[in-house]
Write a protein that holds these residues in place. Structure first.
Motif, PDB file in Angstrom:
ATOM      1  N   ASP A  94      29.960  -1.104  17.646  1.00  0.00           N
ATOM      2  CA  ASP A  94      31.439  -0.464  16.982  1.00  0.00           C
ATOM      3  C   ASP A  94      31.599  -0.693  15.505  1.00  0.00           C
ATOM      4  O   ASP A  94      32.276   0.460  15.108  1.00  0.00           O
ATOM      5  CB  ASP A  94      32.476  -1.246  17.806  1.00  0.00           C
ATOM      6  CG  ASP A  94      32.308  -1.006  19.488  1.00  0.00           C
ATOM      7  OD1 ASP A  94      31.607  -0.116  19.655  1.00  0.00           O
ATOM      8  OD2 ASP A  94      32.874  -1.788  20.173  1.00  0.00           O
ATOM      9  N   ARG A  95      30.979  -1.725  15.163  1.00  0.00           N
ATOM     10  CA  ARG A  95      31.398  -1.589  13.361  1.00  0.00           C
ATOM     11  C   ARG A  95      30.527  -0.683  12.748  1.00  0.00           C
ATOM     12  O   ARG A  95      31.119  -0.168  11.783  1.00  0.00           O
ATOM     13  CB  ARG A  95      30.778  -3.029  13.076  1.00  0.00           C
ATOM     14  CG  ARG A  95      31.419  -3.513  11.608  1.00  0.00           C
ATOM     15  CD  ARG A  95      30.970  -5.063  11.435  1.00  0.00           C
ATOM     16  NE  ARG A  95      31.339  -6.028  12.329  1.00  0.00           N
ATOM     17  CZ  ARG A  95      31.037  -7.246  12.443  1.00  0.00           C
ATOM     18  NH1 ARG A  95      30.391  -7.667  11.435  1.00  0.00           N
ATOM     19  NH2 ARG A  95      31.418  -7.924  13.287  1.00  0.00           N
ATOM     20  N   LEU A  96      29.298  -0.384  13.253  1.00  0.00           N
ATOM     21  CA  LEU A  96      28.695   0.529  12.402  1.00  0.00           C
ATOM     22  C   LEU A  96      29.116   2.001  12.562  1.00  0.00           C
ATOM     23  O   LEU A  96      29.191   2.634  11.610  1.00  0.00           O
ATOM     24  CB  LEU A  96      27.116   0.611  13.049  1.00  0.00           C
ATOM     25  CG  LEU A  96      26.309  -0.927  12.622  1.00  0.00           C
ATOM     26  CD1 LEU A  96      24.989  -0.653  13.369  1.00  0.00           C
ATOM     27  CD2 LEU A  96      25.839  -0.780  11.371  1.00  0.00           C
ATOM     28  N   MET A  97      29.835   2.167  13.936  1.00  0.00           N
ATOM     29  CA  MET A  97      30.168   3.608  14.003  1.00  0.00           C
ATOM     30  C   MET A  97      31.633   3.640  13.304  1.00  0.00           C
ATOM     31  O   MET A  97      31.882   4.860  12.760  1.00  0.00           O
ATOM     32  CB  MET A  97      30.430   3.647  15.600  1.00  0.00           C
ATOM     33  CG  MET A  97      29.270   3.777  16.140  1.00  0.00           C
ATOM     34  SD  MET A  97      29.465   3.951  17.973  1.00  0.00           S
ATOM     35  CE  MET A  97      30.543   5.500  18.446  1.00  0.00           C
ATOM     36  N   THR A  98      32.102   2.628  13.284  1.00  0.00           N
ATOM     37  CA  THR A  98      33.711   2.921  12.289  1.00  0.00           C
ATOM     38  C   THR A  98      33.121   3.123  10.862  1.00  0.00           C
ATOM     39  O   THR A  98      34.045   3.422   9.848  1.00  0.00           O
ATOM     40  CB  THR A  98      34.465   1.392  12.221  1.00  0.00           C
ATOM     41  OG1 THR A  98      33.664   0.438  11.886  1.00  0.00           O
ATOM     42  CG2 THR A  98      34.909   1.182  13.637  1.00  0.00           C
ATOM     43  N   LYS A  99      31.801   2.682  10.339  1.00  0.00           N
ATOM     44  CA  LYS A  99      31.357   2.787   8.997  1.00  0.00           C
ATOM     45  C   LYS A  99      30.706   4.201   9.022  1.00  0.00           C
ATOM     46  O   LYS A  99      29.758   4.382   7.772  1.00  0.00           O
ATOM     47  CB  LYS A  99      30.441   1.776   8.537  1.00  0.00           C
ATOM     48  CG  LYS A  99      30.944   0.337   8.778  1.00  0.00           C
ATOM     49  CD  LYS A  99      31.870   0.180   7.540  1.00  0.00           C
ATOM     50  CE  LYS A  99      32.372  -1.183   7.815  1.00  0.00           C
ATOM     51  NZ  LYS A  99      33.392  -1.574   6.801  1.00  0.00           N
ATOM     52  N   ASN A 100      30.825   5.051   9.862  1.00  0.00           N
ATOM     53  CA  ASN A 100      30.267   6.476   9.659  1.00  0.00           C
ATOM     54  C   ASN A 100      28.992   6.554  10.344  1.00  0.00           C
ATOM     55  O   ASN A 100      28.227   7.588   9.932  1.00  0.00           O
ATOM     56  CB  ASN A 100      30.478   7.156   8.351  1.00  0.00           C
ATOM     57  CG  ASN A 100      31.164   8.630   8.620  1.00  0.00           C
ATOM     58  OD1 ASN A 100      31.383   9.088   9.689  1.00  0.00           O
ATOM     59  ND2 ASN A 100      30.919   9.233   7.577  1.00  0.00           N
ATOM     60  N   VAL A 101      28.140   5.569  10.766  1.00  0.00           N
ATOM     61  CA  VAL A 101      27.029   5.776  11.139  1.00  0.00           C
ATOM     62  C   VAL A 101      27.006   6.600  12.576  1.00  0.00           C
ATOM     63  O   VAL A 101      27.934   6.536  13.474  1.00  0.00           O
ATOM     64  CB  VAL A 101      26.469   4.216  11.681  1.00  0.00           C
ATOM     65  CG1 VAL A 101      24.881   4.536  12.135  1.00  0.00           C
ATOM     66  CG2 VAL A 101      26.418   3.521  10.437  1.00  0.00           C
ATOM     67  N   ALA A 102      26.009   7.433  12.738  1.00  0.00           N
ATOM     68  CA  ALA A 102      25.731   8.304  13.945  1.00  0.00           C
ATOM     69  C   ALA A 102      25.794   7.391  15.173  1.00  0.00           C
ATOM     70  O   ALA A 102      25.107   6.373  15.133  1.00  0.00           O
ATOM     71  CB  ALA A 102      24.691   9.074  13.832  1.00  0.00           C
ATOM     72  N   GLU A 103      26.371   7.953  16.333  1.00  0.00           N
ATOM     73  CA  GLU A 103      26.487   6.917  17.662  1.00  0.00           C
ATOM     74  C   GLU A 103      25.009   6.688  18.118  1.00  0.00           C
ATOM     75  O   GLU A 103      24.599   5.695  18.457  1.00  0.00           O
ATOM     76  CB  GLU A 103      27.498   7.625  18.703  1.00  0.00           C
ATOM     77  CG  GLU A 103      27.487   6.931  19.856  1.00  0.00           C
ATOM     78  CD  GLU A 103      28.484   7.594  20.731  1.00  0.00           C
ATOM     79  OE1 GLU A 103      28.571   7.097  21.913  1.00  0.00           O
ATOM     80  OE2 GLU A 103      28.878   8.820  20.603  1.00  0.00           O
ATOM     81  N   ASP A 163      26.637  14.648  12.254  1.00  0.00           N
ATOM     82  CA  ASP A 163      26.112  15.976  11.937  1.00  0.00           C
ATOM     83  C   ASP A 163      24.791  15.713  10.881  1.00  0.00           C
ATOM     84  O   ASP A 163      23.964  16.416  10.731  1.00  0.00           O
ATOM     85  CB  ASP A 163      27.105  16.671  11.193  1.00  0.00           C
ATOM     86  CG  ASP A 163      26.454  18.233  11.055  1.00  0.00           C
ATOM     87  OD1 ASP A 163      25.750  18.489  12.217  1.00  0.00           O
ATOM     88  OD2 ASP A 163      26.737  18.909  10.138  1.00  0.00           O
ATOM     89  N   ALA A 164      24.681  14.435  10.460  1.00  0.00           N
ATOM     90  CA  ALA A 164      23.624  13.904   9.469  1.00  0.00           C
ATOM     91  C   ALA A 164      22.466  14.319  10.428  1.00  0.00           C
ATOM     92  O   ALA A 164      21.304  14.724   9.971  1.00  0.00           O
ATOM     93  CB  ALA A 164      23.764  12.783   9.030  1.00  0.00           C
ATOM     94  N   VAL A 165      22.210  13.760  11.459  1.00  0.00           N
ATOM     95  CA  VAL A 165      21.284  13.704  12.353  1.00  0.00           C
ATOM     96  C   VAL A 165      20.626  14.896  12.880  1.00  0.00           C
ATOM     97  O   VAL A 165      19.411  15.282  12.772  1.00  0.00           O
ATOM     98  CB  VAL A 165      21.455  12.881  13.820  1.00  0.00           C
ATOM     99  CG1 VAL A 165      20.337  13.150  14.807  1.00  0.00           C
ATOM    100  CG2 VAL A 165      22.012  11.589  13.472  1.00  0.00           C
ATOM    101  N   ASP A 166      21.627  15.889  13.383  1.00  0.00           N
ATOM    102  CA  ASP A 166      21.342  17.411  13.324  1.00  0.00           C
ATOM    103  C   ASP A 166      20.763  18.206  12.280  1.00  0.00           C
ATOM    104  O   ASP A 166      19.693  18.588  12.252  1.00  0.00           O
ATOM    105  CB  ASP A 166      22.570  18.071  13.981  1.00  0.00           C
ATOM    106  CG  ASP A 166      22.171  19.259  14.635  1.00  0.00           C
ATOM    107  OD1 ASP A 166      21.366  19.277  15.370  1.00  0.00           O
ATOM    108  OD2 ASP A 166      22.836  20.135  13.937  1.00  0.00           O
TER     109      ASP A 166
END
Length: 627
Positions: free
Chosen positions: A350-359, A548-551
């Motif tokens: 959850d902390r990583l996702m709040t920092k804009n890391v792709a899920e 979107d970075a992953v895509d």
């Protein structure tokens, strides 16, 4: 058939390999697994596919984290061996009992392995036979049900048709028999009788004739369609009056200007008076300045300890109370299990996702950390949450740290000694700042006495050539351009030839922005890279993107590989992250891009001026992600 099974330590020491298998593997699948999967925190995956000339392998592995051992099995992908997972778990259990850190040879394990392999194969064969026995029973049951249904339908039809004198039967007795209307039932049936019989059979047999053809309905539809077409033809015959368009008002009789170009070569002398002043005021590029990370880790660690202590108290209340949790932290837990790691990993995800890391990437990272900690002994006076956080910090540092040298200046001087220019191609989606950051890179190279030339290969977007020409004039850099609607690959090739003639050290190639799904533009980009073989391919991406970075990166690499005519296509070598000054602590895009492509972040754009270009500080990024 199993191709190879190997046991080695995390330090790379090979302890045992199966000598009886002895199959010579094509390529280097195990080395590729270590480099591309284990070292990049992708060990949470179930398997890894390796393609070599003439062979395709699937690799599966398991860890013994407490002893630091890795068990890897290799087999042909086409075989789909069912016993590999079972065999790995049995080998792991048996080998861990005889393992001694001081031993380097385990020849006595050969017989044990053969016995384990036979047991695993026999178990898989039994499972396969049980599945095959179950399949015919289901088929027979389906056939019986089908026969019962068909029997009921046929019986009902026969009984009813036999009792009704007005039905046409297929039996021999019914041929030539007179019907109620006096006609004889034979193969020749009139049109009216056909429709009547279809209706009668449908009603009497109780079967719905939804697919039956009704002539009356067709005639009604034709009559309606004829009326509509007549109305349309009548409407079309009317002549519509022409619309009178309003003419633009002309205020004077002065002729219109031929073109509106503010970058006309005639004004070059006027602008050159300000060029030297602008270049001098820019100062030193931030690429050459060392970034100092603020040392406020003590306060943060204290706050983290308070949070983790609260979490542990809550967990302790749920799992046996406060005394059991304190006893585990003092005496140390025997072996960490997945259930012990889940709460801390969920909080980290959850902390990583709040920092804009792709899920998707946050989930894979947590799976990799869990696989590296599962079965490991927890040290005394340590909490599970702090152990998980330390493992995640090591994983993030390992991902973001470049695996190869990214010293562009050294590569430029090496190319100069060979007598050829160093070519850099900037690629990316629309509007991320390729041209602006190309000028920042040119300014940084200028400060190191490198002769730079720009190549305007964005022949698609209006104003792209003028934009790059403006940057070239401000920086006093030569630019090679051919205008619009030209082949970018040919323009880049001619630019490289021109750089070789005039002695330029570096050619910075600007390309058109394109979405990752635009196949014609991606094909043109693949052709440009194939024709010119650049030394460095930089993907320019925004720091604002999340999932979107992953895509973007995965599809860019996929298209460059699929659309290239070369058997060994070039992919993205590095990343230039733009708009980094607009995201505060949402730095997750850097992690997402590096994880999905394996390419390092070589430049970070953090402002509007030419000096606002710096290196990525890995420690600062990791600290921000886990803060």
């Amino acid at each position: 058939m199993l191709e190879q099974l190997i046991i080695f330590t995390r330090g790379g020491l090979i302890l045992w390999t199966c000598k009886e298998l002895g199959n010579a593997l094509r390529g280097s699948p195990i080395d590729t697994l270590i480099r591309s999967c284990l070292l990049e925190e992708r060990s949470g995956s179930a398997s890894y596919n390796y393609d070599a000339p003439g062979a395709s392998y699937t690799l599966k592995w398991t860890f013994h984290n407490d002893l630091g051992l890795v068990f890897v099995a290799v087999y042909q992908r086409i075989l789909h061996l069912l016993y590999v997972d079972d065999l790995l778990s049995m080998v792991k259990k048996e080998f861990s009992e005889i393992y001694d850190p001081k031993r380097t040879a385990y020849n006595d394990f050969d017989d044990i392995f053969q016995q384990l392999k036979k047991e695993a194969e026999a178990r898989a064969e039994e499972m396969r036979k049980s599945k095959q026995v179950g399949k015919p029973m289901n088929n027979n049951l389906a056939r019986k049900l089908g026969n019962v249904q068909n029997g009921n339908m046929d019986g009902g039809n026969k009984k009813k048709s036999g009792g009704e004198p007005g039905n046409d039967c297929d039996s021999d007795n019914s041929k030539g028999r007179p019907l109620e209307n006096g006609n004889i039932s034979n193969n020749h049936i009139g049109k009216g009788e056909a429709t009547m019989k279809v209706k009668n059979n449908g009603k009497e047999n109780g079967v719905s004739n939804t697919g039956a053809f009704d002539v009356n309905k067709l005639q009604k539809l034709r009559s309606k369609g004829g009326k509509k077409t007549e109305n349309v033809s009548n409407k079309g015959s009317k002549v519509e009056p022409k619309k009178i368009t309003k003419k633009n008002r002309v205020w004077d009789d002065s002729p219109k200007e031929a073109k509106l170009d503010f970058t006309d070569p005639g004004s070059e002398n006027v602008e050159q008076q300000h060029i030297s002043v602008v270049a001098a005021d820019q100062g030193e590029s931030m690429m050459d300045k060392e970034e100092v990370v603020s040392s406020d880790s003590e306060s943060e660690s204290e706050s983290e300890e308070e949070e983790t202590s609260k979490d542990n108290k809550v967990d302790g209340k749920k799992k046996g109370g406060w005394f059991s949790s304190m006893f585990q932290s003092i005496a140390g837990k025997a072996n960490l299990e997945n259930s012990d790691l889940e709460p801390a990993l969920k909080a980290l995800k959850d902390r990583l996702m709040t920092k804009n890391v792709a899920e998707e990437i946050a989930e894979k990272l947590c799976e990799s950390v869990a696989s590296s900690l599962e079965g490991k002994r927890l040290a005394s006076f340590t909490r599970i949450s702090s152990t998980v956080q330390a493992a995640m910090e090591d994983a993030l540092t390992r991902i973001l740290t470049p695996r190869r040298s990214i010293d562009i200046l050294r590569d430029v001087h090496a190319a100069k000694e060979q007598g050829k220019p160093y070519v850099v191609v900037f690629v990316g989606v629309n509007g991320v700042g390729k041209s602006t950051n190309l000028a920042k890179v040119a300014y940084w190279l200028q400060q190191h006495n490198v002769n730079v030339m720009m190549a305007a290969c964005d022949t698609f977007r209006s104003g792209a050539v003028e934009q790059l020409r403006t940057h070239a004039r401000r920086l006093q850099i030569p630019i090679f351009e051919k205008g619009y609607e030209k082949d970018p690959a040919i323009v880049a090739k001619e630019a490289i030839q021109e750089a070789s003639r005039n002695g330029s050290d570096v050619v910075l190639v600007d390309t058109a922005g394109r979405m990752q799904d635009n196949e014609p533009l991606m094909r043109a980009l693949s052709k440009l890279i194939y024709v010119n073989s650049p030394d460095l391919i930089l993907f320019v991406g925004e720091a604002l993107v999340g999932n979107d970075a992953v895509d973007q990166l995965s599809k860019f690499n996929q298209k460059l590989g699929d659309l290239s005519p070369s058997p060994d296509p070039r992919l993205i070598d590095g990343i230039l992250l733009t708009k980094f000054d607009t995201i505060d602590d949402k730095v997750g895009a850097a992690l997402s891009m590096v994880y999905i492509s394996g390419a390092p972040v070589m430049f970070v754009g953090c402002g509007q001026s030419y000096t606002d270009l710096k290196k990525l500080n890995v420690k600062s990024i990791v600290k921000t992600l886990l803060k």
